[in-house]
Enzyme design. Structure first.
Site, PDB file in Angstrom:
ATOM      1  N   ASP A  31      22.442  39.296 -15.773  1.00 46.45           N
ATOM      2  CA  ASP A  31      21.022  39.580 -15.999  1.00 46.45           C
ATOM      3  C   ASP A  31      20.820  39.973 -17.458  1.00 46.45           C
ATOM      4  O   ASP A  31      21.594  40.758 -18.021  1.00 46.45           O
ATOM      5  CB  ASP A  31      20.524  40.685 -15.066  1.00 46.45           C
ATOM      6  CG  ASP A  31      19.011  40.689 -14.966  1.00 46.45           C
ATOM      7  OD1 ASP A  31      18.478  40.312 -13.910  1.00 46.45           O
ATOM      8  OD2 ASP A  31      18.353  41.050 -15.972  1.00 46.45           O
ATOM      9  N   ASN A  87      14.418  40.727  -4.465  1.00 44.58           N
ATOM     10  CA  ASN A  87      13.006  41.101  -4.540  1.00 44.58           C
ATOM     11  C   ASN A  87      12.197  39.956  -3.936  1.00 44.58           C
ATOM     12  O   ASN A  87      12.425  38.783  -4.261  1.00 44.58           O
ATOM     13  CB  ASN A  87      12.597  41.329  -5.997  1.00 44.58           C
ATOM     14  CG  ASN A  87      13.243  42.565  -6.586  1.00 44.58           C
ATOM     15  OD1 ASN A  87      13.514  43.530  -5.877  1.00 44.58           O
ATOM     16  ND2 ASN A  87      13.504  42.550  -7.886  1.00 44.58           N
ATOM     17  N   GLN A  94       9.199  40.899  -7.716  1.00 37.70           N
ATOM     18  CA  GLN A  94       9.720  39.560  -8.025  1.00 37.70           C
ATOM     19  C   GLN A  94       8.888  38.939  -9.146  1.00 37.70           C
ATOM     20  O   GLN A  94       7.649  38.929  -9.080  1.00 37.70           O
ATOM     21  CB  GLN A  94       9.688  38.656  -6.776  1.00 37.70           C
ATOM     22  CG  GLN A  94      10.366  37.313  -7.024  1.00 37.70           C
ATOM     23  CD  GLN A  94      10.443  36.430  -5.772  1.00 37.70           C
ATOM     24  OE1 GLN A  94       9.942  36.784  -4.712  1.00 37.70           O
ATOM     25  NE2 GLN A  94      11.071  35.276  -5.923  1.00 37.70           N
ATOM     26  N   HIS A 100      16.743  34.282  -6.087  1.00 42.79           N
ATOM     27  CA  HIS A 100      17.967  34.777  -6.731  1.00 42.79           C
ATOM     28  C   HIS A 100      18.285  36.144  -6.149  1.00 42.79           C
ATOM     29  O   HIS A 100      17.384  36.928  -5.835  1.00 42.79           O
ATOM     30  CB  HIS A 100      17.788  34.883  -8.252  1.00 42.79           C
ATOM     31  CG  HIS A 100      16.583  35.677  -8.638  1.00 42.79           C
ATOM     32  ND1 HIS A 100      15.302  35.158  -8.572  1.00 42.79           N
ATOM     33  CD2 HIS A 100      16.448  36.967  -9.037  1.00 42.79           C
ATOM     34  CE1 HIS A 100      14.442  36.088  -8.923  1.00 42.79           C
ATOM     35  NE2 HIS A 100      15.099  37.204  -9.204  1.00 42.79           N
ATOM     36  N   HIS A 102      20.152  39.803  -6.866  1.00 41.12           N
ATOM     37  CA  HIS A 102      20.692  40.704  -7.890  1.00 41.12           C
ATOM     38  C   HIS A 102      21.962  41.339  -7.327  1.00 41.12           C
ATOM     39  O   HIS A 102      21.916  41.982  -6.266  1.00 41.12           O
ATOM     40  CB  HIS A 102      19.695  41.825  -8.197  1.00 41.12           C
ATOM     41  CG  HIS A 102      18.405  41.372  -8.797  1.00 41.12           C
ATOM     42  ND1 HIS A 102      18.126  41.456 -10.150  1.00 41.12           N
ATOM     43  CD2 HIS A 102      17.298  40.829  -8.232  1.00 41.12           C
ATOM     44  CE1 HIS A 102      16.904  40.997 -10.386  1.00 41.12           C
ATOM     45  NE2 HIS A 102      16.376  40.617  -9.236  1.00 41.12           N
TER      46      HIS A 102
HETATM   47  P1  AMP Z   1      13.018  39.396 -10.269  1.00 39.46           P
HETATM   48  O1  AMP Z   1      12.157  40.366 -11.029  1.00 39.46           O
HETATM   49  O2  AMP Z   1      13.630  39.919  -9.020  1.00 39.46           O
HETATM   50  O3  AMP Z   1      12.279  38.081 -10.073  1.00 39.46           O
HETATM   51  O4  AMP Z   1      14.272  39.117 -11.219  1.00 39.46           O
HETATM   52  C1  AMP Z   1      14.235  38.269 -12.330  1.00 39.46           C
HETATM   53  C2  AMP Z   1      15.377  38.701 -13.187  1.00 39.46           C
HETATM   54  O5  AMP Z   1      15.681  37.648 -14.092  1.00 39.46           O
HETATM   55  C3  AMP Z   1      15.097  39.954 -14.032  1.00 39.46           C
HETATM   56  O6  AMP Z   1      16.024  40.989 -13.692  1.00 39.46           O
HETATM   57  C4  AMP Z   1      15.271  39.459 -15.469  1.00 39.46           C
HETATM   58  O7  AMP Z   1      15.866  40.433 -16.311  1.00 39.46           O
HETATM   59  C5  AMP Z   1      16.142  38.245 -15.275  1.00 39.46           C
HETATM   60  N1  AMP Z   1      16.036  37.254 -16.340  1.00 39.46           N
HETATM   61  C6  AMP Z   1      14.896  36.713 -16.843  1.00 39.46           C
HETATM   62  N2  AMP Z   1      15.189  35.829 -17.825  1.00 39.46           N
HETATM   63  C7  AMP Z   1      16.539  35.804 -17.919  1.00 39.46           C
HETATM   64  C8  AMP Z   1      17.468  35.083 -18.750  1.00 39.46           C
HETATM   65  N3  AMP Z   1      17.053  34.213 -19.690  1.00 39.46           N
HETATM   66  N4  AMP Z   1      18.795  35.318 -18.576  1.00 39.46           N
HETATM   67  C9  AMP Z   1      19.228  36.200 -17.638  1.00 39.46           C
HETATM   68  N5  AMP Z   1      18.407  36.886 -16.826  1.00 39.46           N
HETATM   69  C10 AMP Z   1      17.080  36.705 -16.973  1.00 39.46           C
END
Ligand code: AMP
Length: 115
Positions: A31, A87, A94, A100, A102
């Site tokens: 992440d 999420n 989310q 995805h 975590h």
């Molecule tokens: P969610 O908020 O559950 O949809 O999680 C999305 C996650 O994607 C967040 O924890 C972000 O920090 C992560 N994220 C967004 N862009 C990137 C990226 N380019 N590389 C790695 N993680 C990312």
């Protein structure tokens, strides 16, 4: 067709990120904004499923593959125990609607809720 998700763009090499593990149908990355000492994401290669509920309905074996990949990357990161968080919906934090999980591990005493 709407724009590809950030995770599809990572998979296709359009956005830089290291793919730390993969199977035929799933991959894992770190992440970009870690909320725990170990914070990895396990992601299906398809963006067909927006959240874990639609994934469980549409392809339960792919959900099982994600869980197994979570176990593997946590172990490889040195964690015996981990939290696996999906999420589900904007109200739950989310932000990327390409399902995805975590994978959170390390010191989780602060709670490490993500979102
Ligand atoms: P969610 O908020 O559950 O949809 O999680 C999305 C996650 O994607 C967040 O924890 C972000 O920090 C992560 N994220 C967004 N862009 C990137 C990226 N380019 N590389 C790695 N993680 C990312």
């Amino acid at each position: 067709m709407s724009e590809a998700s950030v995770f599809t763009r990572i998979l296709e090499g359009e956005i830089p990120s290291e793919i730390i593990a993969e199977t035929d149908r799933a991959f894992a990355i770190r992440d970009i904004a870690p909320k725990a000492p170990i914070h990895l994401l396990v992601i299906p290669k398809t963006e067909q499923y927006r959240d874990v509920v639609s994934l469980a309905d549409g392809d339960p074996s792919l959900l099982a593959e994600l869980v197994a990949l979570a176990r593997r990357v946590a172990t490889e990161a040195g964690a015996d125990d981990f939290r696996l968080v999906f999420n589900t919906g904007p109200g739950a934090g989310q932000t990327v609607f390409h399902v995805h999980g975590h994978v959170l591990a390390g010191d989780l005493t602060e709670g490490s809720l993500v979102g």
